[in-house]
Design a protein around this motif. Structure first.
Motif, short mmCIF file in Angstrom:
data_model
loop_
_atom_site.label_atom_id
_atom_site.label_comp_id
_atom_site.label_asym_id
_atom_site.label_seq_id
_atom_site.Cartn_x
_atom_site.Cartn_y
_atom_site.Cartn_z
N GLY A 144 0.84 -1.20 0.00
CA GLY A 144 0.00 0.00 0.00
C GLY A 144 0.87 1.25 0.00
N GLY A 145 0.34 2.33 -0.52
CA GLY A 145 1.02 3.62 -0.43
C GLY A 145 2.25 3.76 -1.30
N VAL A 146 2.40 2.92 -2.32
CA VAL A 146 3.60 3.00 -3.17
C VAL A 146 3.38 3.88 -4.41
CG1 VAL A 146 4.68 0.83 -2.49
CG2 VAL A 146 3.03 0.84 -4.36
N GLY A 147 2.14 4.34 -4.61
CA GLY A 147 1.89 5.23 -5.75
C GLY A 147 1.10 4.60 -6.89
N LYS A 148 0.41 3.51 -6.63
CA LYS A 148 -0.40 2.88 -7.69
C LYS A 148 -1.49 3.83 -8.21
CE LYS A 148 -1.54 -0.58 -5.00
NZ LYS A 148 -0.54 -0.39 -3.94
N THR A 149 -2.27 4.35 -7.28
CA THR A 149 -3.42 5.17 -7.69
C THR A 149 -2.95 6.46 -8.37
OG1 THR A 149 -4.78 4.22 -5.94
CG2 THR A 149 -5.47 6.36 -6.82
N THR A 150 -1.92 7.06 -7.80
CA THR A 150 -1.37 8.28 -8.40
C THR A 150 -0.89 8.00 -9.83
OG1 THR A 150 -0.67 8.96 -6.19
CG2 THR A 150 0.35 10.10 -8.05
N THR A 151 -0.25 6.85 -10.00
CA THR A 151 0.23 6.47 -11.34
C THR A 151 -0.94 6.23 -12.29
OG1 THR A 151 2.23 5.46 -10.41
CG2 THR A 151 1.56 4.73 -12.61
N ILE A 164 9.46 9.41 -11.84
CA ILE A 164 8.50 10.35 -11.26
C ILE A 164 9.08 10.91 -9.96
CG2 ILE A 164 6.13 10.70 -10.47
CD1 ILE A 164 6.32 9.67 -13.41
N PRO A 165 9.32 12.21 -9.89
CA PRO A 165 9.89 12.79 -8.67
C PRO A 165 8.85 12.90 -7.56
CG PRO A 165 9.35 14.54 -10.21
CD PRO A 165 9.02 13.24 -10.91
N ARG A 166 9.33 12.99 -6.33
CA ARG A 166 8.42 13.36 -5.24
C ARG A 166 8.02 14.81 -5.47
NH1 ARG A 166 6.84 11.48 -0.50
NH2 ARG A 166 8.14 9.61 -0.55
N ASN A 167 6.74 15.09 -5.50
CA ASN A 167 6.27 16.43 -5.83
C ASN A 167 4.94 16.69 -5.13
OD1 ASN A 167 4.70 17.94 -8.66
ND2 ASN A 167 6.08 18.96 -7.27
N VAL A 168 4.90 17.73 -4.34
CA VAL A 168 3.74 17.96 -3.48
C VAL A 168 2.46 18.23 -4.28
CG1 VAL A 168 4.14 20.44 -3.15
CG2 VAL A 168 3.00 19.11 -1.35
N LEU A 209 1.39 16.64 -6.80
CA LEU A 209 0.75 15.35 -7.08
C LEU A 209 -0.04 14.87 -5.87
CD1 LEU A 209 3.61 13.41 -8.94
CD2 LEU A 209 1.56 14.42 -9.96
N ALA A 210 0.47 15.18 -4.68
CA ALA A 210 -0.21 14.75 -3.45
C ALA A 210 -1.41 15.64 -3.14
CB ALA A 210 0.79 14.76 -2.29
N GLU A 211 -1.36 16.91 -3.58
CA GLU A 211 -2.46 17.84 -3.31
C GLU A 211 -3.65 17.59 -4.23
OE1 GLU A 211 0.26 21.68 -1.95
OE2 GLU A 211 -0.51 21.56 -3.99
P1 ADP Z 1 -1.28 3.39 -3.52
O1 ADP Z 1 -2.41 3.51 -4.49
O2 ADP Z 1 -0.20 2.46 -3.97
O3 ADP Z 1 -1.77 3.05 -2.14
P2 ADP Z 1 -1.08 6.29 -3.71
O4 ADP Z 1 -0.99 6.59 -5.17
O5 ADP Z 1 -2.42 6.49 -3.06
O6 ADP Z 1 -0.54 4.82 -3.41
O7 ADP Z 1 0.03 7.17 -3.00
C1 ADP Z 1 0.23 7.15 -1.59
C2 ADP Z 1 0.41 8.58 -1.08
O8 ADP Z 1 1.58 9.15 -1.65
C3 ADP Z 1 -0.73 9.50 -1.48
O9 ADP Z 1 -0.98 10.37 -0.42
C4 ADP Z 1 -0.20 10.25 -2.69
O10 ADP Z 1 -0.79 11.52 -2.84
C5 ADP Z 1 1.27 10.35 -2.37
N1 ADP Z 1 2.11 10.37 -3.58
C6 ADP Z 1 2.10 9.47 -4.59
N2 ADP Z 1 3.02 9.77 -5.53
C7 ADP Z 1 3.63 10.91 -5.11
C8 ADP Z 1 4.69 11.74 -5.63
N3 ADP Z 1 5.31 11.44 -6.78
N4 ADP Z 1 5.06 12.82 -4.91
C9 ADP Z 1 4.45 13.12 -3.74
N5 ADP Z 1 3.47 12.40 -3.19
C10 ADP Z 1 3.06 11.30 -3.86
#
Ligand code: ADP
Ligand code: MG
Length: 256
Positions: free
Chosen positions: A12-19, A213-217, A219-221
């Protein structure tokens, strides 16, 4: 014919949904017809595309139980430019309700056959487990995109996923392969991340996507506005990276 890809990693929390949502939006921006399927009962990809999971009339749950077709259940996320087959907590029950059903792991694949001509890309956001839901995704897909953070245990966690993909490939879906590993939330200032990234390339070679993909706020907002970062702020560094990734996906999968 639609190219169907799962975004999977059992952590969990590895960035699947964001991707998933940013790749969907990125592909839409370069003219691709995209369906995004949320297979996680948490419904984050649904909400993150501006679709209210609590009020949508039909969801992927209805499709898995064969009470609706994808064409009936998919909703246009108009600001994002792609269709959404959404998920909510109903989906958590599907696993149990499908126990008695034959070929239950092929339900999504069967449903997708109807809309094969409607889309160029179908992206499936998987839950953080190797469950029946993920199995439905893997059976329906041509390939898997694996987002990962370059951390110490990242490679270890990958073994389970790679083994599952091998088993599905051998027993259920001969089309399935790993399309690539996507390095996400990357911070080049952290030496360990550079080292793990180098290890990853040494081990998986060109299965590691060029785009990082860099860490970038921003994307989180974006999810709190019901938008993928690419739509919320296209100029942000993270969004630019996802736009580049969309182009890399088109190039890599051309002719498939
Ligand atoms: P998963 O679907 O694998 O559980 P998420 O895509 O929900 O993961 O990401 C987990 C958290 O990290 C979320 O709060 C999301 O906004 C944040 N996040 C994801 N990718 C990035 C990024 N490149 N930079 C900053 N925050 C990110
Ligand atoms: Mg998720």
């Amino acid at each position: 014919m639609a190219k169907i890809f799962c975004v999977a990693n059992q952590k969990g929390g590895v960035g699947k949904t964001t991707t998933t949502v940013n790749l969907a939006a990125g592909l839409a921006r370069i003219g691709q017809r995209v369906l995004m399927i949320d297979l996680d009962p948490q419904g984050n990809a649904t909400m993150g595309s501006g679709i209210d999971k609590r009020t949508m009339p039909l969801s992927v749950y209805d499709v898995l139980l064969e009470s609706a077709s994808i064409r009936e259940a998919a909703i246009l996320a108009d600001k994002c430019g792609y269709h959404v087959l959404g998920a909510n907590r109903d989906l958590a029950g599907a696993e149990v309700e499908l126990v008695e059903v034959e070929r239950r792991e092929k339900r999504l694949k069967q449903a997708l056959a109807d809309v094969d001509g409607d889309y160029d890309f179908v992206l499936i956001d998987c839950p953080p487990s190797l469950s029946m839901l993920t199995l439905n995704g893997l059976c329906a897909a041509h390939g898997v995109i694996v987002p990962m953070q370059c951390e110490y245990f990242a490679l270890e966690g990958l073994t389970d996923l790679v083994n599952t993909i091998k088993q599905v490939h051998a027993n259920l879906n001969p089309d399935l392969q790993i399309i690539g590993l996507l390095r996400v939330m990357f911070d080049p200032r952290i030496t360990l991340q550079q080292q793990v990234s180098d290890q990853l390339k040494g081990h998986f070679g060109d299965k590691v996507f060029n785009t990082v993909i860099p860490r970038n706020v921003r994307l989180a907002e974006a999810p709190s506005y019901g938008l993928p970062g690419v739509v919320f702020d296209a100029s942000a560094r993270g969004s630019q990276a996802f736009l580049a990734f969309a182009q890399e996906m088109v190039d890599r999968t051309r002719g498939r």
